[in-house]
Write a protein that holds these residues in place. Structure first.
Motif, PDB file in Angstrom:
ATOM      1  N   VAL A 109      45.372  45.847 -21.086  1.00 49.19           N
ATOM      2  CA  VAL A 109      46.749  45.354 -21.625  1.00 49.19           C
ATOM      3  C   VAL A 109      46.597  43.696 -21.782  1.00 49.19           C
ATOM      4  O   VAL A 109      46.863  43.231 -22.829  1.00 49.19           O
ATOM      5  CB  VAL A 109      47.727  45.434 -20.307  1.00 49.19           C
ATOM      6  CG1 VAL A 109      48.851  44.444 -20.545  1.00 49.19           C
ATOM      7  CG2 VAL A 109      48.269  46.909 -20.309  1.00 49.19           C
ATOM      8  N   PHE A 110      45.602  43.229 -20.956  1.00 45.75           N
ATOM      9  CA  PHE A 110      45.557  41.732 -21.307  1.00 45.75           C
ATOM     10  C   PHE A 110      44.527  41.444 -22.706  1.00 45.75           C
ATOM     11  O   PHE A 110      44.850  40.609 -23.272  1.00 45.75           O
ATOM     12  CB  PHE A 110      44.721  40.952 -20.204  1.00 45.75           C
ATOM     13  CG  PHE A 110      45.675  40.607 -18.950  1.00 45.75           C
ATOM     14  CD1 PHE A 110      45.888  39.153 -19.022  1.00 45.75           C
ATOM     15  CD2 PHE A 110      46.127  41.232 -18.058  1.00 45.75           C
ATOM     16  CE1 PHE A 110      46.987  38.555 -18.123  1.00 45.75           C
ATOM     17  CE2 PHE A 110      47.270  40.709 -16.962  1.00 45.75           C
ATOM     18  CZ  PHE A 110      47.502  39.510 -17.186  1.00 45.75           C
ATOM     19  N   CYS A 111      43.651  42.444 -22.676  1.00 47.07           N
ATOM     20  CA  CYS A 111      42.880  42.184 -23.939  1.00 47.07           C
ATOM     21  C   CYS A 111      43.710  42.526 -25.311  1.00 47.07           C
ATOM     22  O   CYS A 111      43.712  41.861 -26.208  1.00 47.07           O
ATOM     23  CB  CYS A 111      41.797  43.216 -23.905  1.00 47.07           C
ATOM     24  SG  CYS A 111      40.399  42.931 -22.852  1.00 47.07           S
ATOM     25  N   ALA A 112      44.843  43.347 -25.128  1.00 44.92           N
ATOM     26  CA  ALA A 112      45.672  43.726 -26.064  1.00 44.92           C
ATOM     27  C   ALA A 112      46.617  42.549 -26.333  1.00 44.92           C
ATOM     28  O   ALA A 112      46.961  42.231 -27.575  1.00 44.92           O
ATOM     29  CB  ALA A 112      46.502  44.928 -25.801  1.00 44.92           C
ATOM     30  N   LEU A 113      46.981  41.877 -25.391  1.00 44.53           N
ATOM     31  CA  LEU A 113      47.827  40.533 -25.667  1.00 44.53           C
ATOM     32  C   LEU A 113      47.110  39.183 -26.090  1.00 44.53           C
ATOM     33  O   LEU A 113      47.685  38.250 -26.576  1.00 44.53           O
ATOM     34  CB  LEU A 113      48.270  40.257 -23.966  1.00 44.53           C
ATOM     35  CG  LEU A 113      49.287  41.105 -23.545  1.00 44.53           C
ATOM     36  CD1 LEU A 113      49.903  40.882 -22.211  1.00 44.53           C
ATOM     37  CD2 LEU A 113      50.871  41.402 -24.489  1.00 44.53           C
ATOM     38  N   PHE A 114      45.781  39.148 -26.089  1.00 39.56           N
ATOM     39  CA  PHE A 114      45.202  38.305 -26.679  1.00 39.56           C
ATOM     40  C   PHE A 114      45.170  38.176 -28.268  1.00 39.56           C
ATOM     41  O   PHE A 114      45.083  39.244 -28.861  1.00 39.56           O
ATOM     42  CB  PHE A 114      43.602  38.277 -26.411  1.00 39.56           C
ATOM     43  CG  PHE A 114      42.884  37.242 -26.580  1.00 39.56           C
ATOM     44  CD1 PHE A 114      42.654  36.095 -25.504  1.00 39.56           C
ATOM     45  CD2 PHE A 114      42.002  37.071 -27.860  1.00 39.56           C
ATOM     46  CE1 PHE A 114      41.929  35.029 -25.595  1.00 39.56           C
ATOM     47  CE2 PHE A 114      41.309  35.707 -27.730  1.00 39.56           C
ATOM     48  CZ  PHE A 114      41.418  34.883 -26.879  1.00 39.56           C
ATOM     49  N   GLY A 115      45.848  37.168 -28.763  1.00 40.23           N
ATOM     50  CA  GLY A 115      46.203  36.989 -30.211  1.00 40.23           C
ATOM     51  C   GLY A 115      45.286  36.867 -31.206  1.00 40.23           C
ATOM     52  O   GLY A 115      44.205  36.120 -31.026  1.00 40.23           O
ATOM     53  N   LEU A 116      45.031  37.522 -32.368  1.00 40.15           N
ATOM     54  CA  LEU A 116      44.299  36.971 -33.542  1.00 40.15           C
ATOM     55  C   LEU A 116      45.067  37.454 -34.709  1.00 40.15           C
ATOM     56  O   LEU A 116      45.902  38.492 -34.802  1.00 40.15           O
ATOM     57  CB  LEU A 116      43.071  38.284 -33.248  1.00 40.15           C
ATOM     58  CG  LEU A 116      41.856  37.820 -32.418  1.00 40.15           C
ATOM     59  CD1 LEU A 116      40.936  38.944 -32.455  1.00 40.15           C
ATOM     60  CD2 LEU A 116      41.310  36.402 -32.526  1.00 40.15           C
ATOM     61  N   LEU A 167      43.010  34.123 -17.944  1.00 38.12           N
ATOM     62  CA  LEU A 167      43.306  35.531 -16.940  1.00 38.12           C
ATOM     63  C   LEU A 167      42.323  36.576 -17.352  1.00 38.12           C
ATOM     64  O   LEU A 167      42.152  37.134 -16.257  1.00 38.12           O
ATOM     65  CB  LEU A 167      44.722  35.593 -17.364  1.00 38.12           C
ATOM     66  CG  LEU A 167      45.767  34.434 -16.640  1.00 38.12           C
ATOM     67  CD1 LEU A 167      47.181  35.091 -16.978  1.00 38.12           C
ATOM     68  CD2 LEU A 167      45.606  34.409 -15.354  1.00 38.12           C
ATOM     69  N   ALA A 168      42.273  37.021 -18.727  1.00 31.58           N
ATOM     70  CA  ALA A 168      41.276  38.124 -19.049  1.00 31.58           C
ATOM     71  C   ALA A 168      40.090  37.967 -18.545  1.00 31.58           C
ATOM     72  O   ALA A 168      39.504  38.895 -17.791  1.00 31.58           O
ATOM     73  CB  ALA A 168      41.276  37.980 -20.751  1.00 31.58           C
ATOM     74  N   ALA A 169      39.424  36.792 -18.554  1.00 32.59           N
ATOM     75  CA  ALA A 169      38.377  36.333 -17.993  1.00 32.59           C
ATOM     76  C   ALA A 169      37.929  36.669 -16.279  1.00 32.59           C
ATOM     77  O   ALA A 169      37.125  37.280 -15.805  1.00 32.59           O
ATOM     78  CB  ALA A 169      37.669  34.903 -18.037  1.00 32.59           C
ATOM     79  N   VAL A 170      38.964  36.094 -15.622  1.00 35.39           N
ATOM     80  CA  VAL A 170      39.455  36.212 -14.184  1.00 35.39           C
ATOM     81  C   VAL A 170      39.316  37.854 -13.940  1.00 35.39           C
ATOM     82  O   VAL A 170      38.670  38.372 -13.155  1.00 35.39           O
ATOM     83  CB  VAL A 170      40.443  35.625 -13.561  1.00 35.39           C
ATOM     84  CG1 VAL A 170      40.560  35.974 -11.996  1.00 35.39           C
ATOM     85  CG2 VAL A 170      40.029  34.320 -13.793  1.00 35.39           C
TER      86      VAL A 170
END
Length: 262
Positions: A203-210, A51-54
């Motif tokens: 927001v989507f980048c912040a939701l990406f887990g690391l 989704l982040a890529a799209v």
């Protein structure tokens, strides 16, 4: 908000947008890691990454189109000021075919006009100027000189015809410049679109887990810096004549200098 930023110098605009948005993104990341610890398990990364890529592609196309259109508007404003100033300079120089006395009158009319433009030129963050300085930018003296001309040779007739056409173009460039000085280029619906798209990307980048905290903050800082750079370009190009990054009146000053020393 855009008008407030237009009042600030370039370094302050950069600080407000880049530092402010980056700090906001890092703070958002801290809140999400604290209140939604499940993101560190990375079980949702496949879906979030897709989704982040799209969203990133849509954001890049949308904002890129807006910035490209704003840059075209900025360069068009610059080219029109050059054409306005140098066309009048060419008229003053070409009036030599009418004789020294007439050339002196044409030169004085052009100098008066260009000096009025320089006096009118908007200061940073102030798009409106006094009415008298706007009214002083009149082409009436030049139109009067052309109307009173009595050409006695082919060269003089050609000059009168070309000058009449040039003055028409200069008048259009003048009206365009006065209009741009009082208007922001970007309409408010596009500002809403840019703000919403930027927020969604962050927001989507912040939701990406690391799991690694420092790496997660480094990544979100990089994304926030890129988004803030785009927003800064939009703000800087939105007021081509009165913003922190604006068209310079150097062309008018150059004509005044050339005619004064010539």
């Amino acid at each position: 908000m855009d008008n407030l930023l237009a009042d600030l110098p370039l370094w302050a605009v950069m600080a407000v947008i880049i530092v402010g948005l980056t700090a906001f993104a890092v703070g958002l990341q801290a809140v999400i890691r604290r209140w939604i610890p499940e993101i560190q398990t990375r079980r949702h990364n496949d879906v979030a990454g897709f989704l982040a890529a799209v969203i990133g592609v849509i954001y890049a196309v949308t904002v890129g189109f807006i910035i490209a259109e704003q840059w075209d508007n900025f360069t068009d404003a610059k080219e029109r000021t050059y054409r306005e100033a140098f066309s009048l300079g060419a008229i003053a120089e070409g009036s030599s075919v009418l004789g020294p006395a007439q050339q002196a009158k044409y030169t004085e009319a052009v100098l008066t006009y260009n000096r009025a433009v320089l006096h009118w030129w908007p200061k940073q963050g102030h798009s409106e100027t006094e009415a008298q300085t706007r009214d002083a930018q009149t082409l009436e003296p030049l139109y009067t000189l052309v109307g009173q001309a009595q050409p006695a040779s082919e060269a003089q007739r050609a000059f009168v015809q070309e000058t009449t056409a040039e003055l028409g173009q200069v008048a259009r460039d003048r009206e365009d410049r006065l209009h741009r000085a009082g208007q922001a280029h970007l309409e408010w619906p596009l500002w809403v679109l840019i703000a919403f798209a930027s927020a969604v990307v962050l927001v989507f980048c912040a939701l990406f887990g690391l799991e690694t905290r420092w790496l997660h903050y480094t990544m979100i800082t990089g994304v926030a810096f890129a988004v803030a750079s785009n927003l800064m370009l939009v703000v800087l190009l939105n007021h081509p004549l009165s913003g922190a990054l604006r068209v310079s009146p150097d062309s008018y000053a150059s004509v005044v200098e050339d005619l004064s020393t010539g």
